[in-house]
Design an enzyme around this catalytic site. Structure first.
Site, PDB file in Angstrom:
ATOM      1  N   GLU A   1      89.882 -84.492 -19.058  1.00 10.37           N
ATOM      2  CA  GLU A   1      90.333 -84.896 -20.384  1.00 10.37           C
ATOM      3  C   GLU A   1      89.861 -86.288 -20.783  1.00 10.37           C
ATOM      4  OE1 GLU A   1      94.473 -82.860 -21.041  1.00 10.37           O
ATOM      5  OE2 GLU A   1      94.002 -83.056 -18.945  1.00 10.37           O
TER       6      GLU A   1
ATOM      7  N   THR B   1      80.646 -81.029 -10.198  1.00 12.25           N
ATOM      8  CA  THR B   1      81.564 -80.429 -11.165  1.00 12.25           C
ATOM      9  C   THR B   1      82.249 -81.516 -11.995  1.00 12.25           C
ATOM     10  OG1 THR B   1      83.224 -80.321  -9.415  1.00 12.25           O
ATOM     11  CG2 THR B   1      82.014 -78.300  -9.880  1.00 12.25           C
TER      12      THR B   1
ATOM     13  N   GLN C   1      82.416 -81.807 -16.035  1.00 11.67           N
ATOM     14  CA  GLN C   1      83.645 -81.943 -16.824  1.00 11.67           C
ATOM     15  C   GLN C   1      83.508 -83.020 -17.892  1.00 11.67           C
ATOM     16  OE1 GLN C   1      86.849 -80.435 -17.003  1.00 11.67           O
ATOM     17  NE2 GLN C   1      85.343 -78.989 -16.278  1.00 11.67           N
TER      18      GLN C   1
ATOM     19  N   GLY D   1      91.504 -87.258 -10.610  1.00 11.89           N
ATOM     20  CA  GLY D   1      91.263 -86.082 -11.450  1.00 11.89           C
ATOM     21  C   GLY D   1      90.559 -86.470 -12.725  1.00 11.89           C
TER      22      GLY D   1
ATOM     23  N   ILE E   1      85.895 -89.455  -6.667  1.00  7.08           N
ATOM     24  CA  ILE E   1      85.421 -88.183  -7.209  1.00  7.08           C
ATOM     25  C   ILE E   1      85.109 -87.246  -6.041  1.00  7.08           C
ATOM     26  CG2 ILE E   1      83.685 -87.076  -8.675  1.00  7.08           C
ATOM     27  CD1 ILE E   1      85.617 -89.033 -10.148  1.00  7.08           C
ATOM     28  N   LEU E   2      85.835 -86.143  -5.954  1.00 10.96           N
ATOM     29  CA  LEU E   2      85.664 -85.237  -4.808  1.00 10.96           C
ATOM     30  C   LEU E   2      84.375 -84.437  -4.913  1.00 10.96           C
ATOM     31  CD1 LEU E   2      89.240 -83.832  -4.126  1.00 10.96           C
ATOM     32  CD2 LEU E   2      88.252 -86.057  -3.592  1.00 10.96           C
ATOM     33  N   ASN E   3      84.019 -84.076  -6.138  1.00  5.95           N
ATOM     34  CA  ASN E   3      82.811 -83.274  -6.330  1.00  5.95           C
ATOM     35  C   ASN E   3      82.073 -83.792  -7.564  1.00  5.95           C
ATOM     36  OD1 ASN E   3      80.836 -81.377  -6.690  1.00  5.95           O
ATOM     37  ND2 ASN E   3      82.200 -79.599  -6.520  1.00  5.95           N
ATOM     38  N   PRO E   4      81.131 -84.711  -7.357  1.00  6.28           N
ATOM     39  CA  PRO E   4      80.453 -85.320  -8.508  1.00  6.28           C
ATOM     40  C   PRO E   4      79.749 -84.286  -9.394  1.00  6.28           C
ATOM     41  CG  PRO E   4      79.956 -86.526  -6.495  1.00  6.28           C
ATOM     42  CD  PRO E   4      80.698 -85.296  -6.081  1.00  6.28           C
TER      43      PRO E   4
ATOM     44  N   ILE F   1      90.429 -73.029 -14.209  1.00  3.06           N
ATOM     45  CA  ILE F   1      90.196 -72.710 -15.624  1.00  3.06           C
ATOM     46  C   ILE F   1      88.734 -72.957 -16.005  1.00  3.06           C
ATOM     47  CG2 ILE F   1      92.606 -73.138 -16.192  1.00  3.06           C
ATOM     48  CD1 ILE F   1      91.737 -75.776 -17.524  1.00  3.06           C
TER      49      ILE F   1
HETATM   50 MO1  MOS Z   1      95.028 -80.064 -20.760  1.00  2.98          MO
HETATM   51  S1  MOS Z   1      95.475 -80.235 -22.775  1.00  2.98           S
HETATM   52  O1  MOS Z   1      96.513 -80.706 -20.136  1.00  2.98           O
HETATM   53  O2  MOS Z   1      94.869 -78.373 -20.535  1.00  2.98           O
END
Ligand code: MOS
Length: 749
Positions: free
Chosen positions: A715, A644, A648, A712, A639-642, A473
């Site tokens: 959020e 990206t 995030q 991961g 962290i697999l890819n610092p 996404i």
């Molecule tokens: Mo996030 S709100 O679980 O896309």
């Protein structure tokens, strides 16, 4: 702390493997796909928020040039209701199918659909449809009163009782606490505004339905649509190759998706439907408005003795979405007496839904703001207050944390920010004629895994293909899957093909909960192991192979070469050579792993943690408030890819500035419409509002999550940031704003 080799791509800054496709325009987003004979659908929106649709006049619209049909309840054909299932299958926040009855529950509810040869003709026809209503008063008013409070809410994550967490005697302990805080915090309705609009194109081929859909979950969308059209799952295919983000709004299908599919079925042609920006505010979900009463009781030394978090959120008339503001409350701090409870207020609004860091983000705004205010009442440093109340285990269930380094987050953050230089007196810190405000807050977010399956192929040209029906996404999932396949096979990223975003692939996780990365790791690793095992059998059985006479167990694959372990990789043979010798195009392996997030009887309490330190500048003469500097520290597993990963967290912090200072969906009390339903009136953080954001990852692997210890990220970067900003605003101006967003008017005192 890494067990991978020096050539491993894991933990390295890795540019996105799909970057060139995106910047050259080759990446096809949902609405970029064109099909022969494709028609365009534009929905007609209800202009009342409560009442009945009495009549629709479609005559003029139907006669317009290029118009193929105007669909409504009488001619759309059957659309069934999608019903809930256990787990993350068939999730959908507006279960009433479009056009099911004449009742209007919210402004913007679809009442008809115009389909034409061009988008312009369809839009003109939709505008020409006339509706007559029996209008009733809508109840979109802002003040929330609980009143629709079932004892238990059945959420996707499992049942949640109204009193969702309780220990000790919170009321009694609060009453007798020497230091108290009792404040209510309000967060507004917020609307997801990804750049890419929701879009879907539906194509029927006999009883086979294919949907190109802007979804964060192709597998779930397939289940929902199969049910809505009474089809076996195998007859529905959902494709989502690139997304211009979703922020949770695109997790589950909305009503425009079955509308496009039903129109395509009636007309026998592909139908494309792209939701307008205005509709994005009405019919595809939003973050609920919340009102949260926080009561904290503490000793004079700052030890918490009671914490009560009682909140109310708004929701649609028919929806069942639970805005779990109490998600992080029960475990974040050590406190013997605690209650988290919720109430619900039904309103004539579109369905509420997940939005980046659902529940925890508005929840932590309240709990972390309350901690900051309590620190103030105690005349104590807010970092110190948190350190004093660090729990040894999850006090809500007695479980040890799988990995918790919150104290280190606070210490590292304070150090990097220069927090020791903070003078707590309001308005006391200045720089270049500006007043500085410094604030901080903590963060937490769920950790675990969704169910996932994957497939890995090793091919005779030396390339690898990895496939999983998850989506990218915009977060970097293409890159993560390539890194994982590379890690296992030693094949460089350039020679790895990643297939995702297609429900025909092995079932993958939704791109949600920041759990996609953690979920795909075991599935991809198992699939790769299985493919490698096949390869080694070929190595010891193929005539002419240098490995004849060995057992598969004697061999290994590293750096893309098969070799005898006892001899080391020096004399290895590229696996492509071996496959060609065997005249095999490829070997393939499959792997899957079960869901562990939301497990009923977990062994550990699994969460990510973090904190933000924020500086604002305040220029009282012209009432100019800016966020000027952010230091964020994250304890989010390995962290697999610092590269990206940092991206995030920075993106989430930028969104958090919007939450604190700009974002708010405003409803018109007259007709119930979201009135700032465009990107001019609904303000989001723009580049000029984004300060330098210094992100640090502690990078402790959490082996309870998966073999790499990756939890991961995404959020959690939004969790707590609004509380840190409002705390900084208070430090600069002396004003405590407890209702977001902070407005200039709040500060003109
Ligand atoms: Mo996030 S709100 O679980 O896309």
């Amino acid at each position: 702390m890494t067990e991978t080799s020096t050539t491993s791509p894991i933990g390295r800054d890795t540019p996105r493997v799909d970057g060139p496709r995106k910047v050259t325009g080759l990446a096809q987003y949902t609405s970029d796909f064109l099909f022969p004979g494709m028609l365009y659908g534009v929905p007609v929106e209800a202009t009342i928020a409560n009442g009945k649709l009495l009549a629709l006049d479609t005559v003029a619209a139907e006669k317009m040039p290029g118009v193929r049909a105007v669909f409504h309840r009488a001619n759309i054909g059957r659309i069934f209701r999608s019903t809930p299932a256990p787990g993350f299958d068939r999730v959908c926040e507006e279960r009433r199918p479009p056009f099911e009855d004449d009742v209007i529950q919210y402004y913007g509810q679809y009442i008809a659909l115009a389909v034409a040869d061009t988008f312009e003709a369809a839009k003109a026809a939709a505008d020409a449809v006339r509706a007559t209503y029996a209008k009733e008063k809508s109840n979109v008013e802002a003040r929330l009163e609980a009143g629709h409070d079932p004892d238990v809410v059945f959420t996707t994550y499992g049942p949640v009782p109204r009193e969702q967490s309780k220990r000790g005697d919170p009321e009694g302990a609060f009453a007798s606490a020497p230091v108290k805080l009792d404040e209510t915090y309000v967060t507004p309705a917020e609307t997801h505004n990804p750049l890419e609009l929701h879009a879907t194109t539906a194509i029927w081929d006999g009883t086979m339905l294919t949907l190109y859909d802007s979804t964060q979950g192709v597998v779930n969308a397939r289940s929902v649509l199969a049910q809505m059209f009474g089809l076996p799952k195998e007859n529905v295919r959902v494709i989502s190759k690139f997304l211009g983000s979703g922020f949770g709004g695109k997790l589950y299908p909305w009503t425009h998706v079955p509308l496009a599919a039903a129109a395509a079925r009636q007309l026998g042609k592909p139908v494309k439907l792209v939701v307008s920006r205005k509709m994005m505010f009405q019919s595809v979900g939003h973050r609920a408005r919340t009102q949260q009463r926080m009561r904290l009781g503490a000793t004079r030394e700052g030890k918490l003795v009671s914490l009560m978090h009682d909140y109310v959120y708004h929701m649609s008339m028919l929806g069942d979405y639970h805005e779990d503001c109490g998600e992080a409350t029960p475990f974040h701090y050590s406190v013997p007496n605690l209650r988290a409870s919720f109430g619900r207020a039904r309103r004539n609004i579109g369905a509420t839904a997940d939005m980046r860091g659902p529940g925890a983000v508005p929840g932590l705004y309240a709990t972390e703001s309350a901690m900051n205010e309590l620190a103030d009442n105690l005349k104590m440093d807010p970092v110190q207050l948190r350190l004093l109340n660090e729990p040894r285990l999850d006090e809500s269930n007695g479980l040890l944390f799988s990995s918790r380094h919150y104290v280190e987050c606070l210490n590292v953050g304070a150090e990097k920010f220069g927090w020791a230089k903070r003078n707590p007196a309001i308005g006391s810190m200045k720089r270049d004629g500006l007043t500085l405000g410094w604030g901080m807050a903590g963060a937490a977010w769920i950790a675990g895994r969704f169910e996932a399956a994957a497939n890995v192929q090793l091919r005779d040209d030396g390339t690898v293909r990895v496939a999983c029906a998850t989506q990218d996404i915009g977060t970097g999932t293409y890159t993560i899957l390539a890194q994982l396949a590379s890690e296992k096979t030693g094949v460089p990223l350039d020679n790895i093909e990643v297939e995702l975003g297609d429900s025909a692939l092995p079932d993958g996780p939704i791109s949600g909960g920041s759990l996609a990365t953690s979920s795909v790791i075991p599935a991809v690793f198992k699939a790769a192991d299985q493919a490698i095992a096949s390869l080694l059998i070929i190595a010891v059985t193929t005539p002419g192979s240098p490995f004849l006479g060995h057992k598969p167990d004697d061999l290994a694959l590293e750096g893309g070469r098969i070799f005898v372990k006892a001899e080391g990789p020096g004399k290895g043979v590229p696996f492509g050579d071996l496959l060609r010798r065997a005249n095999a195009r490829l070997v393939t392996g499959s792997g899957s792993a079960e869901m562990t997030a939301f497990a009923p009887n977990p062994k550990f309490s699994k969460h990510s943690f973090g904190c933000h330190f924020v500086e604002v500048t305040w220029q009282a003469e012209i009432a100019r408030l800016r966020v000027s500097r952010v230091v964020t520290v994250m304890d989010a597993g390995r962290i697999l890819n610092p590269l990206t990963g940092r991206n995030q967290i920075q993106g989430a912090v930028v969104m958090g500035i919007g939450m604190a200072l700009f974002e708010e969906t405003i409803y018109d009390p007259q007709n119930g419409a979201p009135i700032n339903s465009n990107l001019a009136d609904y303000m989001v953080t723009v580049n000029a509002d984004a300060p330098p954001i210094d992100v640090t990852f502690l990078d402790y692997p959490d082996k309870e999550i998966n073999e790499l210890g990756a939890r991961g990220i995404g959020e959690i970067g939004l969790a707590g940031i609004a509380a840190a900003i409002t705390d900084a605003v208070h430090h600069a101006t002396g004003v405590r704003v407890r209702e977001l967003p902070v407005r200039i008017e709040n500060l003109l005192v």
